[in-house]
Motif scaffolding. Structure first.
Motif, mmCIF file in Angstrom:
data_model
loop_
_atom_site.group_PDB
_atom_site.id
_atom_site.type_symbol
_atom_site.label_atom_id
_atom_site.label_comp_id
_atom_site.label_asym_id
_atom_site.label_seq_id
_atom_site.Cartn_x
_atom_site.Cartn_y
_atom_site.Cartn_z
ATOM 1 N N ILE A 167 17.364 5.580 -3.770
ATOM 2 C CA ILE A 167 16.892 4.836 -4.936
ATOM 3 C C ILE A 167 18.064 4.085 -5.544
ATOM 4 O O ILE A 167 19.142 4.657 -5.761
ATOM 5 C CB ILE A 167 16.279 5.782 -5.998
ATOM 6 N N ASN A 168 17.850 2.788 -5.820
ATOM 7 C CA ASN A 168 18.872 1.969 -6.462
ATOM 8 C C ASN A 168 18.197 1.109 -7.526
ATOM 9 O O ASN A 168 17.429 0.198 -7.213
ATOM 10 C CB ASN A 168 19.582 1.089 -5.434
ATOM 11 N N LEU A 169 18.458 1.431 -8.796
ATOM 12 C CA LEU A 169 17.828 0.728 -9.908
ATOM 13 C C LEU A 169 18.786 -0.242 -10.592
ATOM 14 O O LEU A 169 18.513 -0.709 -11.696
ATOM 15 C CB LEU A 169 17.294 1.746 -10.931
ATOM 16 N N SER A 170 19.879 -0.567 -9.932
ATOM 17 C CA SER A 170 20.920 -1.388 -10.562
ATOM 18 C C SER A 170 20.509 -2.844 -10.744
ATOM 19 O O SER A 170 21.129 -3.566 -11.518
ATOM 20 C CB SER A 170 22.213 -1.312 -9.743
ATOM 21 N N THR A 171 19.463 -3.288 -10.034
ATOM 22 C CA THR A 171 19.053 -4.697 -10.153
ATOM 23 C C THR A 171 18.155 -4.943 -11.363
ATOM 24 O O THR A 171 17.888 -6.095 -11.701
ATOM 25 C CB THR A 171 18.306 -5.138 -8.882
ATOM 26 N N GLU A 210 0.848 -1.194 0.000
ATOM 27 C CA GLU A 210 0.000 0.000 0.000
ATOM 28 C C GLU A 210 0.884 1.246 0.000
ATOM 29 O O GLU A 210 0.582 2.243 -0.639
ATOM 30 C CB GLU A 210 -0.906 0.003 1.236
ATOM 31 N N ASP A 211 1.961 1.174 0.728
ATOM 32 C CA ASP A 211 2.985 2.207 0.740
ATOM 33 C C ASP A 211 4.282 1.545 1.202
ATOM 34 O O ASP A 211 4.358 0.316 1.296
ATOM 35 C CB ASP A 211 2.604 3.385 1.652
ATOM 36 N N MET A 212 5.292 2.336 1.495
ATOM 37 C CA MET A 212 6.580 1.759 1.875
ATOM 38 C C MET A 212 6.564 1.146 3.276
ATOM 39 O O MET A 212 7.419 0.359 3.635
ATOM 40 C CB MET A 212 7.670 2.828 1.783
ATOM 41 N N GLN A 213 5.586 1.518 4.099
ATOM 42 C CA GLN A 213 5.514 0.995 5.470
ATOM 43 C C GLN A 213 4.548 -0.173 5.608
ATOM 44 O O GLN A 213 4.613 -0.937 6.558
ATOM 45 C CB GLN A 213 5.098 2.106 6.447
ATOM 46 N N THR A 214 3.616 -0.308 4.662
ATOM 47 C CA THR A 214 2.557 -1.311 4.784
ATOM 48 C C THR A 214 2.596 -2.270 3.609
ATOM 49 O O THR A 214 2.418 -1.852 2.457
ATOM 50 C CB THR A 214 1.171 -0.633 4.842
ATOM 51 N N SER A 215 2.834 -3.553 3.887
ATOM 52 C CA SER A 215 2.834 -4.562 2.825
ATOM 53 C C SER A 215 2.334 -5.890 3.372
ATOM 54 O O SER A 215 2.484 -6.183 4.566
ATOM 55 C CB SER A 215 4.235 -4.735 2.224
ATOM 56 N N ARG A 223 7.047 8.392 -7.000
ATOM 57 C CA ARG A 223 8.317 7.890 -6.483
ATOM 58 C C ARG A 223 8.153 6.529 -5.798
ATOM 59 O O ARG A 223 9.123 5.772 -5.665
ATOM 60 C CB ARG A 223 8.929 8.892 -5.499
ATOM 61 N N LEU A 224 6.930 6.201 -5.378
ATOM 62 C CA LEU A 224 6.679 4.909 -4.746
ATOM 63 C C LEU A 224 7.139 3.771 -5.648
ATOM 64 O O LEU A 224 7.695 2.771 -5.169
ATOM 65 C CB LEU A 224 5.183 4.762 -4.423
ATOM 66 N N TRP A 225 6.911 3.903 -6.933
ATOM 67 C CA TRP A 225 7.335 2.883 -7.900
ATOM 68 C C TRP A 225 8.849 2.664 -7.817
ATOM 69 O O TRP A 225 9.321 1.524 -7.737
ATOM 70 C CB TRP A 225 6.922 3.333 -9.307
ATOM 71 N N LEU A 226 9.611 3.745 -7.815
ATOM 72 C CA LEU A 226 11.067 3.639 -7.747
ATOM 73 C C LEU A 226 11.519 3.076 -6.400
ATOM 74 O O LEU A 226 12.474 2.293 -6.330
ATOM 75 C CB LEU A 226 11.698 5.015 -7.974
ATOM 76 N N GLU A 227 10.820 3.455 -5.345
ATOM 77 C CA GLU A 227 11.174 2.965 -4.011
ATOM 78 C C GLU A 227 10.929 1.470 -3.880
ATOM 79 O O GLU A 227 11.717 0.744 -3.253
ATOM 80 C CB GLU A 227 10.381 3.728 -2.955
ATOM 81 N N LEU A 228 9.838 0.981 -4.483
ATOM 82 C CA LEU A 228 9.548 -0.454 -4.435
ATOM 83 C C LEU A 228 10.587 -1.246 -5.221
ATOM 84 O O LEU A 228 11.002 -2.335 -4.809
ATOM 85 C CB LEU A 228 8.146 -0.723 -4.974
ATOM 86 N N ILE A 229 10.987 -0.714 -6.366
ATOM 87 C CA ILE A 229 12.049 -1.367 -7.143
ATOM 88 C C ILE A 229 13.311 -1.484 -6.298
ATOM 89 O O ILE A 229 13.973 -2.527 -6.262
ATOM 90 C CB ILE A 229 12.339 -0.577 -8.439
ATOM 91 N N SER A 230 13.636 -0.408 -5.578
ATOM 92 C CA SER A 230 14.849 -0.388 -4.761
ATOM 93 C C SER A 230 14.744 -1.322 -3.571
ATOM 94 O O SER A 230 15.661 -2.108 -3.295
ATOM 95 C CB SER A 230 15.115 1.045 -4.280
#
Length: 615
Positions: free
Chosen positions: A302-306, A41-46, A268-275
């Protein structure tokens, strides 16, 4: 490559139906506690759902459904995005039901938000609808209250309403399944509606076997496996969003999901989840990239290297926004080798092709891709590894293969092709059973998309849609996205990107453009006039196309599909019917080469001032 899951073989398992993969993974010790889906749902809730948990819940739901329903019945899935919807999609397949996933309209049914629901009920004639208990309560409240839509009320009353909450918390085994009741490969298991980009959404009949072939083809194309982690915020009801649910199970991967509304609120949530989840694969429509650049800034790491696959969808795919996205995020690990421009459509279950290659000895990166008229390729026809899939460009007049370098309609022959349109037999024959002239050939799907093949690698470029082609007075034809891009670039500070629509009105070219939400000190009458004149001049200078009618409208006036694609046909209908919030319109004389010459009056100043105040 070293796989974490030692008992995984890339060619195993090979099942005829996607749902059967779930049981295979759930029985393997290494996969029982592996997360199949994670809802963030967000970076704190999954919330996570393991393969074993998903398989067990699907067993419970499918056994419960075969109480009130019979195998082969049609059911509407009216659940909000989330893990419940994921469980329902697989449970319906295991129960042998035909599911119709729909975005649930607000149960107040205000603002004309119910037309697609009426269309789906009328066309599919469902025996039941599955939703959350609170949604069902709201439906019953609507039916018991005064309302003006007797047709909708009658439809809702004749459907059996089933609560997903009760299905999940029931005891398993109320209905004993002595043998597998699930959908067989040649049986239709899904009605997937087209996006509505070129016309009223049409119900596509998808067989379980076609869907399985499609995601197996995509798995191979993107080199997905149990060590893959997918992140997706796309709608789970159709097209690419739905395909990635099936693709995750076929690959034995982990898929991290969030809703489109969560993404739009905070890109930015999209990028944060990728990271956070070290994603290796994620799909994104090409027109969303500028939004992420504009609103995706923040302080979180943010780390998109993976990422191995940044799958770019939504044809045609412009080079510029991808280049800009790569420039902004390459310092954060995004590799040019991850850019995977791809092509698909509902009539082929979704996936058709990608220009990305898995041959690491001869791997092409984004920097190596050729371009055509500012577009990226979506396939390499000279290196097709899937022998049972044939893609070609066909001359629409002669119905013969077009020469490389000549534009035509894209045709696809594949086991992934859907069975047709529900209730449209003549259109099904025309679209799904096309054959080349004077040739003994397979049946092809006519995609309705125009394309061109170029270069030694025979790269396929999608240039636009056949129905959207704009005809000029000199007889030439041009794709509207070129006109729209030139119009937007004429005034990027005041216009909304991706919210400009061009189309023919009689023999003239009309263009509707949305204004950004600005104060009336900026968006005054003179400013609007300059915007209209700038659009006309900008399109002429860039594309040598004369605009006869420029209409500037309030923000959120240009209609789009649920996935964000422009509905040019609907914009034209609304404009001609006087249903758009027009801020200013200007008509221009034909054969104008210089400065704009107005031939019809602007809307009255009082109306203009009133509308500007609503920006």
């Amino acid at each position: 490559m070293q796989y974490e899951y030692e008992n995984y073989d890339p060619s195993f398992p090979d099942q005829p139906v996607v749902e059967l993969y779930l049981g295979v993974w759930a029985r393997l010790p290494a996969f029982r506690s592996k997360a199949a889906f994670i809802w963030a749902e967000d970076m704190q809730t999954s919330t996570s759902l393991t393969y074993q948990q998903l398989n067990a819940t699907v067993d419970v739901i499918s056994s419960q459904l075969l109480g009130p329903l019979e195998r082969g019945d049609t059911v509407l899935l009216l659940c909000s995005p989330g893990l419940d919807l994921v469980e329902l999609i697989f449970a319906c397949q295991r129960a042998g039901l035909l599911s119709v996933p729909l975005i649930p309209p607000h149960p107040s049914f205000a603002n004309q938000n119910y037309h697609h629901l009426i269309r789906a009920i009328s066309q599919t004639k469902p025996q039941a609808a599955i939703a959350h208990s609170h949604y069902i309560s709201a439906i019953r409240h609507y039916l018991s209250s005064p309302h003006n839509n007797n047709k909708l009320a009658h439809m809702l009353q004749t459907i059996r309403w089933i609560s997903i909450d009760q299905l999940k918390h029931a005891q398993a085994g109320n209905v004993t399944l002595n043998s597998y009741h699930g959908c067989k490969p040649d049986e239709v298991y899904l009605v997937q509606y087209t996006s509505g980009a070129t016309g009223v959404p049409k119900p596509v009949l998808v067989t379980a076997g076609s869907a399985a072939h499609n995601v197996r083809t995509a798995r191979k194309a993107y080199d997905l496996h149990p060590n893959s982690t997918i992140v997706s915020w796309l709608p789970q009801y159709h097209d690419c969003g739905l395909m990635f649910l099936l693709l995750s199970i076929v690959s034995g991967a982990t898929c991290v999901l969030t809703s489109p509304s969560n993404f739009i609120k905070r890109p930015r949530l999209w990028l944060e989840l990728i990271s956070q989840f070290k994603a290796t694969c994620t799909p994104v429509p090409s027109f969303i990239l500028p939004l992420v650049i504009k609103r995706g800034q923040g302080t979180s790491p943010i780390n998109l290297s993976t990422l191995n696959n940044l799958i770019i969808i939504n044809e045609p795919i412009y080079t510029d926004p991808v280049e800009e996205f790569l420039r902004i995020f390459s310092p954060l690990g995004l590799s040019p080798s991850s850019i995977s421009p791809s092509y698909g459509l509902a009539e082929n279950c979704t996936f058709v092709s990608t220009a990305w290659r898995t041959d690491h000895n001869n791997a092409a990166t984004f920097l190596d891709f050729p371009t055509h008229n500012k577009l990226l390729p979506v396939a390499r026809l000279g290196h097709v590894e899937q022998e049972d899939v044939e893609i070609m460009v066909v001359d629409e007049t002669t119905l013969e293969p077009a020469e490389d370098g000549a534009e035509g309609e894209i045709w696809v022959a594949s086991p992934s092709n859907a069975s047709g349109y529900l209730g449209h037999p003549s259109l099904t024959r025309e679209v799904f059973h096309a054959r080349l002239r004077n040739t003994v050939s397979r049946c092809f799907l006519r995609t309705g998309d125009r394309g061109i093949v170029k270069g030694e690698g025979r790269y396929l470029f999608v240039t636009g849609r056949c129905q959207d082609v704009v005809k000029l007075q000199n007889g030439e034809k041009v794709q509207p996205h070129y006109i729209e891009t030139a119009a937007y670039n004429s005034c990027t500070k005041l216009l909304r990107g991706g919210c400009v629509a061009a189309f023919n009105v009689s023999s003239s070219v009309a263009l509707v453009a949305e204004m950004q939400r600005l104060g009336k000190d900026v968006a005054n009458k003179d400013a609007l006039r300059r915007v209209c004149e700038g659009i006309k001049d900008g399109v002429w200078k860039k594309e040598r196309v004369e605009i006869g009618w420029v209409v500037v409208v309030k923000s959120e006036s240009v209609p789009k599909t649920t996935s964000g694609k422009l509905q040019r046909w609907k914009a034209k209908e609304q404009l001609l019917a006087g249903e758009m919030m027009v801020l200013m319109e200007m008509r221009f004389a034909q054969n104008v080469r210089g400065a704009a010459q107005e031939t019809s009056s602007l809307i009255c100043p009082q109306t203009c001032t009133s509308l500007i105040s609503h920006l």
